[in-house]
Structure formats: C-alpha cells, structure tokens
Design a protein around this motif. Structure first.
Motif, PDB file in Angstrom:
ATOM      1  N   LYS A   1       0.730  -1.224  -0.077  1.00 27.52           N
ATOM      2  CA  LYS A   1       0.097  -0.157  -0.052  1.00 27.52           C
ATOM      3  C   LYS A   1       0.887   1.170   0.040  1.00 27.52           C
ATOM      4  N   GLY A   2       0.524   2.051  -0.843  1.00 29.37           N
ATOM      5  CA  GLY A   2       1.303   3.414  -1.016  1.00 29.37           C
ATOM      6  C   GLY A   2       2.352   3.272  -1.735  1.00 29.37           C
ATOM      7  N   ARG A   3       2.651   2.216  -2.309  1.00 33.65           N
ATOM      8  CA  ARG A   3       3.884   1.888  -3.359  1.00 33.65           C
ATOM      9  C   ARG A   3       3.526   1.514  -4.540  1.00 33.65           C
ATOM     10  N   PHE A   4       2.519   0.641  -4.662  1.00 33.64           N
ATOM     11  CA  PHE A   4       2.230  -0.220  -5.860  1.00 33.64           C
ATOM     12  C   PHE A   4       0.770   0.803  -6.485  1.00 33.64           C
ATOM     13  N   ALA A   5       0.442   0.452  -7.327  1.00 29.84           N
ATOM     14  CA  ALA A   5      -0.770   0.973  -8.136  1.00 29.84           C
ATOM     15  C   ALA A   5      -1.262   0.236  -9.108  1.00 29.84           C
ATOM     16  N   ILE A   6      -2.354  -0.466  -8.877  1.00 30.77           N
ATOM     17  CA  ILE A   6      -3.143  -1.246 -10.253  1.00 30.77           C
ATOM     18  C   ILE A   6      -4.178  -0.563 -10.872  1.00 30.77           C
ATOM     19  N   SER A   7      -4.288  -0.477 -12.205  1.00 32.35           N
ATOM     20  CA  SER A   7      -4.928   0.148 -13.089  1.00 32.35           C
ATOM     21  C   SER A   7      -5.364  -0.691 -14.197  1.00 32.35           C
ATOM     22  N   ARG A   8      -6.184  -0.228 -14.769  1.00 28.50           N
ATOM     23  CA  ARG A   8      -6.867  -0.887 -16.286  1.00 28.50           C
ATOM     24  C   ARG A   8      -6.454  -0.138 -17.285  1.00 28.50           C
ATOM     25  N   GLY A   9      -6.169  -0.811 -18.234  1.00 32.32           N
ATOM     26  CA  GLY A   9      -5.491  -0.208 -19.630  1.00 32.32           C
ATOM     27  C   GLY A   9      -6.785   0.082 -20.431  1.00 32.32           C
ATOM     28  N   ASN A  10      -6.235   0.845 -21.588  1.00 27.10           N
ATOM     29  CA  ASN A  10      -7.152   1.272 -22.734  1.00 27.10           C
ATOM     30  C   ASN A  10      -7.722  -0.095 -23.407  1.00 27.10           C
ATOM     31  N   ALA A  11      -6.905  -1.056 -23.430  1.00 27.39           N
ATOM     32  CA  ALA A  11      -7.236  -2.248 -24.171  1.00 27.39           C
ATOM     33  C   ALA A  11      -8.189  -2.969 -23.272  1.00 27.39           C
ATOM     34  N   LYS A  12      -9.143  -3.722 -23.919  1.00 26.04           N
ATOM     35  CA  LYS A  12     -10.089  -4.300 -22.992  1.00 26.04           C
ATOM     36  C   LYS A  12      -9.527  -5.316 -22.282  1.00 26.04           C
ATOM     37  N   ASP A  13      -9.837  -5.642 -20.938  1.00 22.60           N
ATOM     38  CA  ASP A  13      -9.185  -6.506 -20.153  1.00 22.60           C
ATOM     39  C   ASP A  13      -7.693  -6.729 -20.218  1.00 22.60           C
ATOM     40  N   SER A  14      -6.944  -5.428 -20.195  1.00 22.77           N
ATOM     41  CA  SER A  14      -5.603  -5.436 -19.865  1.00 22.77           C
ATOM     42  C   SER A  14      -5.487  -4.376 -18.489  1.00 22.77           C
ATOM     43  N   ILE A  15      -4.475  -5.057 -17.847  1.00 24.97           N
ATOM     44  CA  ILE A  15      -4.186  -4.322 -16.550  1.00 24.97           C
ATOM     45  C   ILE A  15      -2.496  -3.919 -16.496  1.00 24.97           C
ATOM     46  N   TYR A  16      -2.489  -2.869 -15.642  1.00 26.30           N
ATOM     47  CA  TYR A  16      -0.922  -2.731 -15.215  1.00 26.30           C
ATOM     48  C   TYR A  16      -0.645  -2.786 -13.736  1.00 26.30           C
ATOM     49  N   LEU A  17       0.666  -2.747 -13.262  1.00 24.99           N
ATOM     50  CA  LEU A  17       0.924  -2.629 -12.007  1.00 24.99           C
ATOM     51  C   LEU A  17       2.064  -1.801 -11.755  1.00 24.99           C
ATOM     52  N   GLN A  18       1.972  -0.588 -11.376  1.00 25.42           N
ATOM     53  CA  GLN A  18       3.221   0.314 -11.142  1.00 25.42           C
ATOM     54  C   GLN A  18       3.775  -0.024  -9.765  1.00 25.42           C
ATOM     55  N   MET A  19       4.990  -0.419  -9.782  1.00 24.63           N
ATOM     56  CA  MET A  19       5.465  -0.700  -8.637  1.00 24.63           C
ATOM     57  C   MET A  19       6.859   0.340  -8.310  1.00 24.63           C
ATOM     58  N   ASN A  20       6.480   1.173  -7.278  1.00 24.05           N
ATOM     59  CA  ASN A  20       7.614   2.020  -6.877  1.00 24.05           C
ATOM     60  C   ASN A  20       8.254   1.682  -5.632  1.00 24.05           C
ATOM     61  N   SER A  21       9.209   2.452  -5.308  1.00 23.04           N
ATOM     62  CA  SER A  21       9.998   2.140  -4.103  1.00 23.04           C
ATOM     63  C   SER A  21      10.209   0.669  -3.687  1.00 23.04           C
ATOM     64  N   LEU A  22      10.589  -0.261  -4.546  1.00 23.42           N
ATOM     65  CA  LEU A  22      10.742  -1.426  -4.734  1.00 23.42           C
ATOM     66  C   LEU A  22      11.759  -1.829  -3.526  1.00 23.42           C
ATOM     67  N   LYS A  23      11.415  -2.928  -2.790  1.00 21.09           N
ATOM     68  CA  LYS A  23      12.270  -3.521  -1.772  1.00 21.09           C
ATOM     69  C   LYS A  23      12.800  -4.871  -2.183  1.00 21.09           C
ATOM     70  N   PRO A  24      13.867  -5.303  -1.684  1.00 23.18           N
ATOM     71  CA  PRO A  24      14.390  -6.589  -1.715  1.00 23.18           C
ATOM     72  C   PRO A  24      13.229  -7.582  -1.550  1.00 23.18           C
ATOM     73  N   GLU A  25      12.382  -7.441  -0.680  1.00 25.53           N
ATOM     74  CA  GLU A  25      11.164  -8.405  -0.219  1.00 25.53           C
ATOM     75  C   GLU A  25      10.135  -8.391  -1.378  1.00 25.53           C
ATOM     76  N   ASP A  26      10.207  -7.586  -2.259  1.00 22.66           N
ATOM     77  CA  ASP A  26       9.331  -7.348  -3.345  1.00 22.66           C
ATOM     78  C   ASP A  26       9.849  -8.633  -4.467  1.00 22.66           C
ATOM     79  N   THR A  27      11.034  -9.202  -4.277  1.00 24.70           N
ATOM     80  CA  THR A  27      11.517  -9.768  -5.194  1.00 24.70           C
ATOM     81  C   THR A  27      10.717 -11.211  -5.369  1.00 24.70           C
ATOM     82  N   ALA A  28      10.168 -11.648  -6.607  1.00 26.24           N
ATOM     83  CA  ALA A  28       9.156 -12.913  -6.792  1.00 26.24           C
ATOM     84  C   ALA A  28       8.890 -12.734  -8.329  1.00 26.24           C
ATOM     85  N   VAL A  29       8.093 -13.821  -8.552  1.00 24.88           N
ATOM     86  CA  VAL A  29       7.609 -14.149  -9.755  1.00 24.88           C
ATOM     87  C   VAL A  29       6.245 -13.379  -9.570  1.00 24.88           C
ATOM     88  N   TYR A  30       5.800 -12.563 -10.759  1.00 23.66           N
ATOM     89  CA  TYR A  30       4.607 -11.780 -10.565  1.00 23.66           C
ATOM     90  C   TYR A  30       3.674 -12.578 -11.522  1.00 23.66           C
TER      91      TYR A  30
END
Length: 129
Positions: free
Chosen positions: A66-95
């Motif tokens: 919370k406060g670092r990531f933002a999910i949004s829908r794209g202009n293309a139907k059924d597309s999404i984004y995940l903006q990830m800011n202030s990344l931390k080592p503990e965010d390391t993963a397969v998404y």
C-alpha cells in the motif's frame, strides 16, 4: 481459450520502479474479467498483491505494498498494469496476472487465489539491495 501474457519484469535496485503489463486474449460467455496481480517468492505461498474490479472502481492491495504499488486497467479491453515504486528486496518474486470472468453487474475485486481460473506464465521481478 483465454490467455494472459505479462511483461515488464526485470532487475532493479532497491528504491527503483517497474511497471508490469498484462494483456488478455480470447473470450468467455461472460462480459469481462475481474483481474489481479499475484506474486510468489521461492519457498513461499502465492499471494495477492493487488486486484481490480471489472470497471476499475474497486481495488485491493495487500498491506505490504500500500502506498507503493498501483493497479490500473488499460485502454485495451481486459488489460491491466501494476506500477511498482520504491521497490524493496522483499518484493522480489515471480509476478502473475490472473483473470476471473464476470458479468456486467459484478464490479467486485477478488483477492483469493481460488477466485481465479486463468493465469499468465509469470514475469520475474528482482529488487537488489
């Protein structure tokens, strides 16, 4: 047949940013999809990072992003984004991107893995310290 394709993962230094994208192809008898981003680190359970309803009005974030990531829908139907800011080592993963068919009256988000029937192949995110 519904397919989801993620992109945008990579290696960044802690404190950096990445933007993940997910595009869907194929259709079901439902009108659209509720969608979400999950992640899985080595040796850990897959967890929901963020989720968004069909029309984009309703969103969910796990506490750690919370406060670092933002999910949004794209202009293309059924597309999404995940903006990830202030990344931390503990965010390391397969998404992973996930999709749940919903009808027009359903604008809820879904944050549990069992809610989703369609998954992408995953994109790796590494935040180095």
């Amino acid at each position: 047949q519904v397919q989801l394709v993620e992109s945008g993962g990579g290696l960044v230094q802690a404190g950096g940013s990445l933007r993940l994208s997910c595009a869907t192809s194929g259709r079901t008898s439902y009108s659209s999809f509720a969608m979400g981003w999950f992640r899985q680190a080595p040796g850990k359970e897959r967890e929901c990072v963020a989720a968004i309803g069909r029309n984009g009005d309703n969103t969910y974030y796990t506490d750690s992003v919370k406060g670092r990531f933002a999910i949004s829908r794209g202009n293309a139907k059924d597309s999404i984004y995940l903006q990830m800011n202030s990344l931390k080592p503990e965010d390391t993963a397969v998404y992973y991107c996930a999709a749940r068919p919903v009808d027009y009256s359903d604008n809820s988000y879904y944050e549990r893995r069992v809610h989703y029937g369609y998954w992408g192949q995953g994109t790796k995110v590494t935040a180095s310290s």
